[in-house]
Design a protein around this motif. Structure first.
Motif, PDB file in Angstrom:
ATOM      1  N   PHE A  37      21.078 -23.296  57.539  1.00 56.62           N
ATOM      2  CA  PHE A  37      21.212 -21.993  56.899  1.00 56.62           C
ATOM      3  C   PHE A  37      20.769 -22.052  55.440  1.00 56.62           C
ATOM      4  CE2 PHE A  37      24.149 -20.756  60.352  1.00 56.62           C
ATOM      5  CZ  PHE A  37      23.532 -19.570  60.690  1.00 56.62           C
ATOM      6  N   ALA A  40      16.983 -22.362  55.329  1.00 55.34           N
ATOM      7  CA  ALA A  40      16.311 -21.110  55.701  1.00 55.34           C
ATOM      8  C   ALA A  40      16.233 -20.132  54.547  1.00 55.34           C
ATOM      9  CB  ALA A  40      17.029 -20.470  56.876  1.00 55.34           C
ATOM     10  N   SER A  41      17.140 -20.213  53.608  1.00 60.96           N
ATOM     11  CA  SER A  41      17.121 -19.301  52.471  1.00 60.96           C
ATOM     12  C   SER A  41      16.455 -19.919  51.246  1.00 60.96           C
ATOM     13  CB  SER A  41      18.540 -18.858  52.128  1.00 60.96           C
ATOM     14  OG  SER A  41      19.309 -19.961  51.706  1.00 60.96           O
ATOM     15  N   SER A  42      15.871 -21.086  51.392  1.00 61.90           N
ATOM     16  CA  SER A  42      15.222 -21.751  50.258  1.00 61.90           C
ATOM     17  C   SER A  42      13.744 -21.387  50.190  1.00 61.90           C
ATOM     18  CB  SER A  42      15.373 -23.269  50.387  1.00 61.90           C
ATOM     19  OG  SER A  42      14.534 -23.755  51.413  1.00 61.90           O
ATOM     20  N   ALA A  45      11.364 -22.470  53.206  1.00 66.32           N
ATOM     21  CA  ALA A  45      11.415 -21.821  54.526  1.00 66.32           C
ATOM     22  C   ALA A  45      10.041 -21.375  55.036  1.00 66.32           C
ATOM     23  CB  ALA A  45      12.395 -20.655  54.506  1.00 66.32           C
TER      24      ALA A  45
END
Length: 63
Positions: A37, A40-42, A45
């Motif tokens: 998670f 994925a927000s970095s 991604a």
């Protein structure tokens, strides 16, 4: 990526097999889930998505 759901299912099956037969602990699963998670927000991604898309295309392309 159009193959998202089947890829998620394959990875889920691989994690289940690792948990069931290799001895993956529950806290390992939670740690990997949180890492996913956060990743994925970095900013990485989009690059990871392109890499996975390329790998899936390479595997599914018929020569």
């Amino acid at each position: 990526m159009t193959i998202t759901v089947p890829l998620v299912v394959l990875v889920g099956v691989a994690v289940w097999v690792a948990w069931r037969y290799i001895g993956l602990r529950v806290w390992h699963l939670v740690l990997c889930l949180v890492f996913g998670f956060l990743l994925a927000s970095s900013a990485a991604a989009p690059s990871i998505d392109r890499l996975l898309t390329g790998l899936v295309r390479m595997v599914t392309t018929k020569h």
